[in-house]
Structure formats: C-alpha cells, structure tokens
Enzyme design. Structure first.
Site, PDB file in Angstrom:
ATOM      1  N   ARG A  79       0.897  -1.078   0.008  1.00 25.64           N
ATOM      2  CA  ARG A  79      -0.003   0.041  -0.085  1.00 25.64           C
ATOM      3  C   ARG A  79       0.964   1.327  -0.069  1.00 25.64           C
ATOM      4  O   ARG A  79       0.385   2.377   0.536  1.00 25.64           O
ATOM      5  CB  ARG A  79      -1.042  -0.040   1.073  1.00 25.64           C
ATOM      6  CG  ARG A  79      -1.982  -1.401   1.118  1.00 25.64           C
ATOM      7  CD  ARG A  79      -2.842  -1.315   0.171  1.00 25.64           C
ATOM      8  NE  ARG A  79      -3.532  -2.614   0.077  1.00 25.64           N
ATOM      9  CZ  ARG A  79      -2.888  -3.490  -0.388  1.00 25.64           C
ATOM     10  NH1 ARG A  79      -2.055  -3.469  -1.319  1.00 25.64           N
ATOM     11  NH2 ARG A  79      -3.608  -4.850  -0.350  1.00 25.64           N
ATOM     12  N   SER A 128     -10.568  -1.076   4.326  1.00 22.96           N
ATOM     13  CA  SER A 128      -9.745  -1.259   5.387  1.00 22.96           C
ATOM     14  C   SER A 128      -9.301  -0.041   5.760  1.00 22.96           C
ATOM     15  O   SER A 128      -8.365   0.440   4.921  1.00 22.96           O
ATOM     16  CB  SER A 128      -8.817  -2.466   4.948  1.00 22.96           C
ATOM     17  OG  SER A 128      -9.251  -3.663   4.556  1.00 22.96           O
ATOM     18  N   GLU A 142      -4.337   3.114   7.046  1.00 19.29           N
ATOM     19  CA  GLU A 142      -4.029   3.000   5.478  1.00 19.29           C
ATOM     20  C   GLU A 142      -4.795   4.055   4.710  1.00 19.29           C
ATOM     21  O   GLU A 142      -4.534   4.722   3.615  1.00 19.29           O
ATOM     22  CB  GLU A 142      -4.874   1.477   4.980  1.00 19.29           C
ATOM     23  CG  GLU A 142      -4.697   1.410   3.423  1.00 19.29           C
ATOM     24  CD  GLU A 142      -5.207   0.051   3.154  1.00 19.29           C
ATOM     25  OE1 GLU A 142      -5.105  -1.007   3.789  1.00 19.29           O
ATOM     26  OE2 GLU A 142      -5.650  -0.184   2.160  1.00 19.29           O
TER      27      GLU A 142
HETATM   28  P1  FAD Z   1      -8.145   8.274  -3.706  1.00 18.89           P
HETATM   29  O1  FAD Z   1      -9.042   7.782  -2.434  1.00 18.89           O
HETATM   30  O2  FAD Z   1      -9.045   9.414  -4.383  1.00 18.89           O
HETATM   31  O3  FAD Z   1      -6.667   8.887  -3.288  1.00 18.89           O
HETATM   32  C1  FAD Z   1      -5.767   7.833  -2.737  1.00 18.89           C
HETATM   33  C2  FAD Z   1      -4.435   8.656  -2.669  1.00 18.89           C
HETATM   34  O4  FAD Z   1      -3.876   8.524  -3.947  1.00 18.89           O
HETATM   35  C3  FAD Z   1      -4.496  10.044  -2.076  1.00 18.89           C
HETATM   36  O5  FAD Z   1      -3.026  10.213  -1.384  1.00 18.89           O
HETATM   37  C4  FAD Z   1      -4.374  10.722  -3.293  1.00 18.89           C
HETATM   38  O6  FAD Z   1      -3.805  12.121  -3.147  1.00 18.89           O
HETATM   39  C5  FAD Z   1      -3.700   9.878  -4.375  1.00 18.89           C
HETATM   40  N1  FAD Z   1      -4.035   9.952  -5.477  1.00 18.89           N
HETATM   41  C6  FAD Z   1      -5.265   9.570  -6.190  1.00 18.89           C
HETATM   42  N2  FAD Z   1      -5.164   9.786  -7.513  1.00 18.89           N
HETATM   43  C7  FAD Z   1      -3.929  10.257  -7.888  1.00 18.89           C
HETATM   44  C8  FAD Z   1      -3.450  10.438  -9.201  1.00 18.89           C
HETATM   45  N3  FAD Z   1      -3.950  10.423 -10.450  1.00 18.89           N
HETATM   46  N4  FAD Z   1      -2.132  10.957  -8.733  1.00 18.89           N
HETATM   47  C9  FAD Z   1      -1.341  10.994  -7.896  1.00 18.89           C
HETATM   48  N5  FAD Z   1      -1.717  10.807  -6.667  1.00 18.89           N
HETATM   49  C10 FAD Z   1      -3.241  10.504  -6.795  1.00 18.89           C
HETATM   50  N6  FAD Z   1      -7.864  -0.973  -1.323  1.00 18.89           N
HETATM   51  C11 FAD Z   1      -7.203  -1.971  -1.786  1.00 18.89           C
HETATM   52  O7  FAD Z   1      -6.051  -1.942  -1.920  1.00 18.89           O
HETATM   53  N7  FAD Z   1      -7.678  -3.171  -1.928  1.00 18.89           N
HETATM   54  C12 FAD Z   1      -9.062  -3.636  -1.369  1.00 18.89           C
HETATM   55  O8  FAD Z   1      -9.522  -4.673  -1.474  1.00 18.89           O
HETATM   56  C13 FAD Z   1      -9.995  -2.382  -1.175  1.00 18.89           C
HETATM   57  N8  FAD Z   1     -11.059  -2.485  -1.079  1.00 18.89           N
HETATM   58  C14 FAD Z   1     -11.957  -1.428  -0.755  1.00 18.89           C
HETATM   59  C15 FAD Z   1     -13.296  -1.411  -0.368  1.00 18.89           C
HETATM   60  C16 FAD Z   1     -14.007  -0.409  -0.069  1.00 18.89           C
HETATM   61  C17 FAD Z   1     -15.617  -0.539  -0.141  1.00 18.89           C
HETATM   62  C18 FAD Z   1     -13.568   0.841  -0.190  1.00 18.89           C
HETATM   63  C19 FAD Z   1     -14.509   1.957  -0.113  1.00 18.89           C
HETATM   64  C20 FAD Z   1     -12.199   1.014  -0.360  1.00 18.89           C
HETATM   65  C21 FAD Z   1     -11.400  -0.281  -0.604  1.00 18.89           C
HETATM   66  N9  FAD Z   1     -10.299   0.032  -0.930  1.00 18.89           N
HETATM   67  C22 FAD Z   1      -9.233  -0.974  -1.151  1.00 18.89           C
HETATM   68  C23 FAD Z   1      -9.489   1.190  -0.783  1.00 18.89           C
HETATM   69  C24 FAD Z   1      -9.203   2.366  -2.029  1.00 18.89           C
HETATM   70  O9  FAD Z   1     -10.389   1.613  -3.081  1.00 18.89           O
HETATM   71  C25 FAD Z   1      -7.916   1.952  -2.638  1.00 18.89           C
HETATM   72  O10 FAD Z   1      -6.823   2.432  -2.084  1.00 18.89           O
HETATM   73  C26 FAD Z   1      -7.867   2.874  -3.928  1.00 18.89           C
HETATM   74  O11 FAD Z   1      -6.628   2.445  -4.787  1.00 18.89           O
HETATM   75  C27 FAD Z   1      -7.941   4.076  -3.914  1.00 18.89           C
HETATM   76  O12 FAD Z   1      -8.225   4.827  -5.361  1.00 18.89           O
HETATM   77  P2  FAD Z   1      -8.760   6.232  -5.367  1.00 18.89           P
HETATM   78  O13 FAD Z   1      -8.796   6.438  -6.865  1.00 18.89           O
HETATM   79  O14 FAD Z   1     -10.079   6.127  -4.726  1.00 18.89           O
HETATM   80  O15 FAD Z   1      -7.849   7.106  -4.599  1.00 18.89           O
END
Ligand code: FAD
Length: 297
Positions: free
Chosen positions: A167, A217, A287
């Site tokens: 992560r 998580s 996380e």
């Molecule tokens: P955001 O939440 O928008 O951002 C996350 C981080 O990335 C922030 O620091 C942001 O500044 C940065 N960021 C985002 N986009 C960019 C970009 N283009 N360039 C630079 N920085 C950027 N995660 C897992 O790893 N495994 C799982 O199984 C999992 N299951 C989930 C289940 C649920 C129901 C939920 C709600 C979440 C889950 N997650 C899981 C967490 C999440 O979905 C992941 O971490 C996902 O990769 C985050 O992507 P996001 O686009 O929503 O990022």
C-alpha cells in the site's frame, strides 16, 4: 482559472460529495481538468501563486477534515478515463475505474486483473496505493505508469522504479501526478475470468459492510497479523463514536452509519489505535489518507 472549461472550477465544494466515507468539509477550490495540459496548467498556477493543491481520484481511500481543504483539490476523473487494449496490454487513464479496466480485460479475454474488479478506486489512486486484494496487487500486473512530474514533464516510469510496496509507492514523495498506467495480462478463458470475478465479488459482499460508506480497510495489515482480528480481540467490534463505528461485520472497516463527521471518524480511529496498542502492543497504522483541516477534538 481560465485554463479550465466552463464549470471546471468550483468554490467551496463539499468533499463529502467526493469521498466514499461521505464526510469532509469544503475545498476552497475544486478543479476538474479535462486533459493533461489543463492539469499541468492548474498545477503551475498553484505553484506560482503558492497555493496548496492536492490530487484525488475516486476518494475511496480518503478522509477529509470537517474544516475542508485550504487550497485547490484537483480531481482526476472521467476525462482521464480512456482505456485501450492491444493484444495482452491494457493502457488505462488515471481516471478510469478499476472495475472498468477489469470489464475491458474480460471482454478482451485477458486474465490477471480479476483481483482488482471490486476495489472502488481509480487507476491513479490504485497505482499510488499499490492497491491489492486476494493475494495480488497492482505491482504484479502493471509494467509502467505515466506521470506528470513536479516540473511539468510527462514521463513514463517502469513499475520497478516506483518503489511499489504494501500500500505504498514513491509517487507522493516525488510529487508525481499519475496520468495513466499500462498493464500486461495473460490470455485467459472468459468463463473462468468471469467466474473468478463473481467469486471475489461474492466474498466482498459476504465479508465487507458494503451497505455503509467507508474507505475499505481502515488500517494497514500489521506484520504477521490482521488489523480486524486485533481490533476484535481488543473488544471493539461495533465500538462507536457518534455515527462512526467499527463495523460489526468486519472489524477492519470503520463505517459511517449516516451522519458521522470526519472528527468522529478520526477520533474513532485514534481510539482504536490506542486500545489495540494497550491490548496487544501493536501500533496499527492508518491505510486511509488524511487530507485537509480537522476540527479540534
Ligand atoms: P483516492 O482515495 O482518491 O486517493 C488515494 C491517494 O492517492 C491520495 O493520497 C491521493 O492524493 C492519491 N491520488 C489519487 N489519484 C492520484 C493521481 N492520479 N496522481 C497522484 N496521486 C493520486 N484498497 C485495496 O488496496 N484493496 C481492497 O481490496 C480495497 N477494498 C476497498 C473496499 C471498499 C468498500 C472501499 C471503500 C475501499 C477499498 N479500498 C481497497 C481502498 C481504495 O479503494 C484503494 O486504496 C484505491 O486504490 C484508492 O483509489 P482512489 O482513486 O479512490 O484514490
């Protein structure tokens, strides 16, 4: 910012609209660039004016403070969502959702991306987090990411140079903005790919509190253990502060039962960390990424 198209810049935008926790106060400005040039321009303007900026994807791993964000939140959304498939390679824009990439992989009879189909993030967020599930992670399937560097250059970086770990990646430290990623998958049997995706979706529905807003998580898995197990043995199943609660279904998830403030959610996380430390001596690490200003306890 004239660089952005009509409606591309909003003032005092509630971040609760842009996070899966459904909490968080207003961003002073919320920018939605439509392409990499506009994105670079917005960042350049912010840097020259000394205005802080933060890039977000789908907001599924974010907790934004109740007082919001003083600066510009830049959303990498649908405009960056292009997906192309060529033989066993998939190129996806940073704004593409992992579920869409997985659907495209299935349509092209490519296996290896099934693990990510149920992660509700964008490609950009998943690269930054090296998102993973069920024994696989982005690192296993991604060959390179294209990023915008701090000085405005677009560079393609091989996965091996992104310091992808559990992560984590070097992307925040380097100040990169992910523009897209390239995945290499293997030819597979579409019925088997579909079956695997359905099996994993079923596991999620069974184990995870998908009926409530959350950020998945909440804590990282500590070495040799599980955050959920440690939280449960500390007696915290269902533990609640306001509408923020340790899920009764899966103790590793902090959920918003409806009206939780970000302070409720953060205070709950801090209390869980304290009690788990007292109970088993393990320091749980968040996380979920924190952004913006949180009100005082
Ligand atoms: P955001 O939440 O928008 O951002 C996350 C981080 O990335 C922030 O620091 C942001 O500044 C940065 N960021 C985002 N986009 C960019 C970009 N283009 N360039 C630079 N920085 C950027 N995660 C897992 O790893 N495994 C799982 O199984 C999992 N299951 C989930 C289940 C649920 C129901 C939920 C709600 C979440 C889950 N997650 C899981 C967490 C999440 O979905 C992941 O971490 C996902 O990769 C985050 O992507 P996001 O686009 O929503 O990022």
């Amino acid at each position: 910012m004239q660089v952005l198209p009509e409606g591309g810049l909003r003032e005092k935008e509630p971040m609760s609209r842009h996070t899966t926790f459904r909490a968080g106060g207003p961003a002073d400005y919320f920018a939605e660039p439509h392409n990499a040039d506009q994105l670079a321009e917005v960042i350049c303007i912010c840097r020259e004016a000394g205005v802080p900026y933060a890039v977000i994807g789908n907001g599924s791993n974010l907790l934004v403070g109740d007082l919001g964000y003083r600066g510009v939140v830049i959303s990498i959304g649908k405009a960056f969502g292009e997906i192309t498939v060529e033989e066993n390679r998939i190129c996806a824009g940073a704004g593409a959702l992992l579920a869409s990439v997985a659907r495209n992989a299935l349509a092209a009879e490519l296996a290896g991306f099934e693990f990510a189909a149920g992660i509700p993030g964008s490609v950009g967020g998943a690269v930054v987090m090296n998102a993973g599930a069920y024994g696989s992670e982005m690192k296993d399937v991604m060959v390179s990411a294209t990023v915008l560097t701090r000085d405005g250059k677009v560079v393609k970086i091989p996965s091996g140079k992104l310091e992808l770990g559990y992560r984590t990646s070097c992307i925040p430290k380097e100040g990169y903005v992910v523009l897209g990623a390239e995945f290499v998958l293997e030819k597979g049997n579409p019925a088997e790919i579909r079956e695997r995706m359905e099996e994993l979706a079923g596991k999620r529905r069974e184990k995870q509190p998908l009926e409530y807003p959350s950020a998945g998580s909440t804590f990282k898995r500590p070495e040799g253990d599980f955050a959920g197990r440690l939280i449960e043995v500390a007696g915290l199943r269902g533990f609640r502060i306001g509408d923020a609660q340790v899920s009764e279904k899966h103790c590793g998830f902090v959920i918003n039962r409806g009206e939780a403030s970000s302070a409720d959610l953060l205070n709950l996380c801090r209390e869980v960390q304290k009690r788990v430390r007292e109970h088993s001596g393990v320091q749980l690490e968040l996380e979920v990424k924190l952004l913006g200003e949180f009100s005082e306890d």
